[in-house]
Design a protein around this motif. Structure first.
Motif, short mmCIF file in Angstrom:
data_model
loop_
_atom_site.label_atom_id
_atom_site.label_comp_id
_atom_site.label_asym_id
_atom_site.label_seq_id
_atom_site.Cartn_x
_atom_site.Cartn_y
_atom_site.Cartn_z
N SER A 213 0.81 -1.22 0.00
CA SER A 213 0.00 0.00 0.00
C SER A 213 0.84 1.27 0.00
CB SER A 213 -0.94 0.00 1.21
OG SER A 213 -1.78 -1.12 1.17
N THR B 105 0.83 4.03 -2.95
CA THR B 105 0.49 5.43 -2.69
C THR B 105 1.52 6.35 -3.34
OG1 THR B 105 -0.52 4.84 -0.57
CG2 THR B 105 0.11 7.15 -0.87
N TRP C 213 -8.09 0.43 -7.03
CA TRP C 213 -7.00 0.25 -6.06
C TRP C 213 -7.59 -0.33 -4.79
CZ3 TRP C 213 -4.75 4.66 -2.67
CH2 TRP C 213 -3.61 4.19 -1.99
N SER D 298 -7.83 2.65 4.58
CA SER D 298 -8.15 3.99 4.10
C SER D 298 -7.14 5.03 4.59
CB SER D 298 -9.55 4.40 4.59
OG SER D 298 -10.53 3.60 3.96
N TRP E 287 -4.22 5.06 3.72
CA TRP E 287 -3.41 5.35 2.53
C TRP E 287 -4.16 6.23 1.55
CZ3 TRP E 287 1.36 4.61 3.52
CH2 TRP E 287 1.76 3.57 4.36
N THR E 288 -5.49 6.10 1.47
CA THR E 288 -6.23 7.00 0.58
C THR E 288 -6.13 8.43 1.10
OG1 THR E 288 -8.37 6.72 1.72
CG2 THR E 288 -7.83 5.13 -0.01
N ARG F 280 -4.44 11.61 -0.85
CA ARG F 280 -5.17 12.88 -0.98
C ARG F 280 -4.28 14.06 -0.58
NH1 ARG F 280 -9.38 11.14 1.22
NH2 ARG F 280 -9.24 11.94 3.35
N GLN G 180 -7.27 12.08 -6.41
CA GLN G 180 -7.58 10.73 -6.87
C GLN G 180 -8.45 9.98 -5.87
OE1 GLN G 180 -3.99 8.71 -8.83
NE2 GLN G 180 -3.00 10.38 -7.71
N THR G 181 -8.38 10.37 -4.59
CA THR G 181 -9.13 9.65 -3.56
C THR G 181 -9.85 10.65 -2.65
OG1 THR G 181 -7.07 9.60 -2.25
CG2 THR G 181 -7.61 7.64 -3.54
N TYR H 286 -14.68 5.10 1.09
CA TYR H 286 -14.88 3.98 0.17
C TYR H 286 -15.37 2.74 0.92
CZ TYR H 286 -12.29 7.07 -2.86
OH TYR H 286 -11.90 8.16 -3.59
N VAL I 1 -11.41 1.20 -4.03
CA VAL I 1 -11.25 2.56 -4.53
C VAL I 1 -11.27 2.57 -6.05
CG1 VAL I 1 -9.76 4.59 -4.53
CG2 VAL I 1 -9.81 3.09 -2.51
N LEU J 170 -10.48 4.67 -9.21
CA LEU J 170 -9.62 5.81 -9.48
C LEU J 170 -10.12 6.63 -10.67
CD1 LEU J 170 -6.26 3.87 -9.05
CD2 LEU J 170 -7.14 5.64 -7.49
#
Length: 589
Positions: free
Chosen positions: A84, A88, A106, A111, A113-114, A118, A129-130, A134, A318, A320
């Motif tokens: 992850s 990222t 993805w 989350s 990492w999302t 960001r 992208q995020t 999710y 996720v 993208l």
């Protein structure tokens, strides 16, 4: 087999079942190939590594199915794997450097990492992208895993918190629980810069410190009482890991060999619940060819849940911005497929909770029962707080005594591309040194065999063990002469004695060995004696970490030396991997 083929078999006369079954299997294969050729939509999915093999199998199941997406047509799903943190970074910079297909979906471990992606997108001033929250496809809470006898003793003391289990208990060790013969209380955790479970463990520690389950702030991170709490817990870390799966594999190997083994100085490991189940069911044990799982360990691990709560790894799905309209429709159908019963059962067999955080009876029987009121969870902090936490962790983590021993034998003159092995190793060492903490104690030895310049000993102290002086060490490495044979055993033996003499119980005490060869020193060829001498002493653990550099390295022997001491050997026999090996090695301190 495709569902269409399965339905065909239900009306076949019994007498023709075997023959017809072969025809149907062949027909199903043709059907799948024709379906693949006729599906205009391709969906590339990138998954975190711990579930990638399962996702690939489920994608094949999806591709064989008789599904159609909204708007008509069908899709073919393909899965690639990348951890992850690296994913990222790649999504924030240049995905093509990974060599993997550009994903439209993805599936990171968390989350967390999302949120970090960001932040990176915001800093770069580009489209996010995020931007959203999710849905989960599976879940795994963070737990404190302990060998069953120790876990049962801890549970007898009632509901305990993070500090009581991992912090205050370290002062008196197991004597505080009525078991002084068990010695010190230390634990293992992953480095939060490399591992999702390591990051989650660090976040959980901060939440326990502020005595809240949500709304962690930057001002909390700066509170002296909070930093003292975190520092006290980090002080009981045995050593940091770059991969808790490797740590559990070593533990399983030692368990099945009939000894406490290479992790005897660890009372606990902080990791995701899923890995406890894999360990207990033999999935991480040594196994013979063709076996899906090895033997179950003699002493299972038990998941202990701190009273303040824990952190959940939510495995988000996720989609993208790289996905076009039809790929988004395909992604929605694949996400729905993954949360259906049959696929959720596949996740459960790997130790995951379902997409709504529910645990199967089999999972709880394997890892240990939940608290009577169920689990309570910490809310993820804001991405800005997580980023600040990682920045501050370097100053709070446990410090180290590190003695680096660098091979300067003549074979280090061999070429690796346009450079020598020594030049490549020196460059990688320089990058690794930059990742150490300024408060670490670091020394440098060179070793080969007796030479005209060094007639009395095969090893030589270049920089004494003391305050970390990165510039001095790099300059000393640059001036070393490369000559002689490889006195590997004698050097490790002497370095181990040196660290025992300079042992600091408040630090991780470790030897780093970088070599391109095997022992070539006839005056000390006794591997069995060396293994006995460096074997882990839980009261004064000194761990050996080895990097096997280039193809002439005796990685198997280096691995035995490292495991005897509860350290780890890193395989950089492909010189292109040496930078990565150094990053992982330094992340152990």
């Amino acid at each position: 087999m495709a569902p269409t083929a399965t339905r065909t078999r239900q009306w076949l006369p019994y007498a023709a079942a075997v023959t017809a079954g072969l025809v149907v299997i062949a027909g199903a294969f043709v059907f799948v190939r024709q379906r693949e050729a006729g599906c205009a939509i391709t969906l590339q999915v990138n998954s975190s590594t711990e579930k990638a093999a399962l996702l690939a199998d489920l994608a094949e199941r999806y591709n064989r199915g008789d599904r159609s997406i909204d708007g008509g047509g069908c899709a073919q799903v393909h899965v690639s794997a990348l951890n992850s943190g690296k994913a990222t970074e790649a999504l924030a910079t240049d995905w093509t450097r990974t060599g993997l297909p550009q994903p439209q979906v993805w599936l990171p471990t968390s989350s967390l990492w999302t949120g970090q992606l960001r932040l990176l997108d915001e800093a770069a001033g580009r489209e996010l992208q995020t931007p959203d929250h999710y849905p989960s496809i599976a879940n795994s809470p963070l737990v404190i895993a302990m060998p069953q006898p120790k876990a049962e003793l801890v549970r007898q003391h009632g509901a305990l918190g993070w500090e009581e289990i991992l912090g205050l208990s370290g002062r008196d060790g197991w004597a505080g629980f009525g078991k002084p013969e068990w010695g010190r209380f230390t634990f293992g955790k992953d480095n939060p810069n490399l591992s999702t479970s390591g990051l989650a463990a660090t976040i959980a520690t901060y939440y326990a410190a502020v005595k809240r389950a949500s709304d962690l702030t930057r001002s909390d991170l700066a509170d002296p009482a909070v930093t003292q709490f975190v520092r006290r817990i980090e002080a009981n870390v045995s050593h940091y890991s770059d991969d808790s799966v490797d740590l559990l594999r070593s533990l399983a190997e030692a368990d099945l060999a009939g000894s406490a083994g290479s992790t005897d100085d660890m009372s606990a490991i902080v990791l995701q619940e899923e890995l406890v189940d894999l360990y207990n069911t033999g999935a991480l044990s040594p196994r013979l060819d063709g076996q899906e799982r090895g033997r179950r360990p003699n002493v299972p691990l038990v998941a202990v849940h701190p009273k303040e709560g824990t952190f959940n790894l939510d495995h988000p799905f996720v989609v993208l911005p790289t996905a076009d309209k039809r790929q988004r429709a395909a992604a929605a159908d694949f996400q729905k497929f993954l949360t259906e019963g049959a696929q959720q059962e596949s996740f459960a067999r790997l130790g995951f909770r379902d997409h709504e955080r529910r645990a199967s009876a089999e999972l709880l029987a394997s890892v240990g029962a939940e608290p009577s009121g169920g689990l309570s969870y910490f809310e993820p902090p804001a991405p800005e707080v997580v980023s600040a936490m990682l920045d501050g962790w370097r100053t709070l983590r446990k410090k180290a005594n590190i003695l680096i021993t660098l091979d300067t034998s003549g074979s280090m003159q061999a070429k690796v591309g346009t450079s020598t092995r020594f030049q490549v190793a020196a460059a990688a060492a320089g990058k690794g040194l930059a990742l150490l903490n300024a408060e670490d104690q670091v020394g440098l030895w060179s070793f080969s065999s007796e030479t005209k310049q060094q007639p009395k000993s095969p090893y030589r102290e270049e920089v004494p063990l003391g305050g970390f002086d990165q510039t001095r060490i790099k300059n000393k490495i640059a001036g070393l002469q490369v000559v002689g044979d490889t006195a590997l055993y004698a050097t490790v033996r002497a370095a181990h004695r040196e660290l025992l003499d300079r042992y600091d119980p408040q630090r991780i005490n470790a030897i780093v060995v970088l070599t391109d060869g095997k022992n070539e020193y006839s005056k000390d060829n006794d591997l069995a004696r060396l293994l006995a001498e460096v074997a882990l002493d839980p009261k004064r653990p000194v761990k050996v970490f080895c990097i096997a550099f280039d193809r002439d390295s005796d990685f198997a022997t280096l691995d035995r030396i490292a495991k005897a001491s509860s350290g780890k050997a890193f395989d950089a026999t492909d010189p292109a991997k040496i930078d990565d090996a150094f990053v992982k090695l330094v992340s152990s301190f």
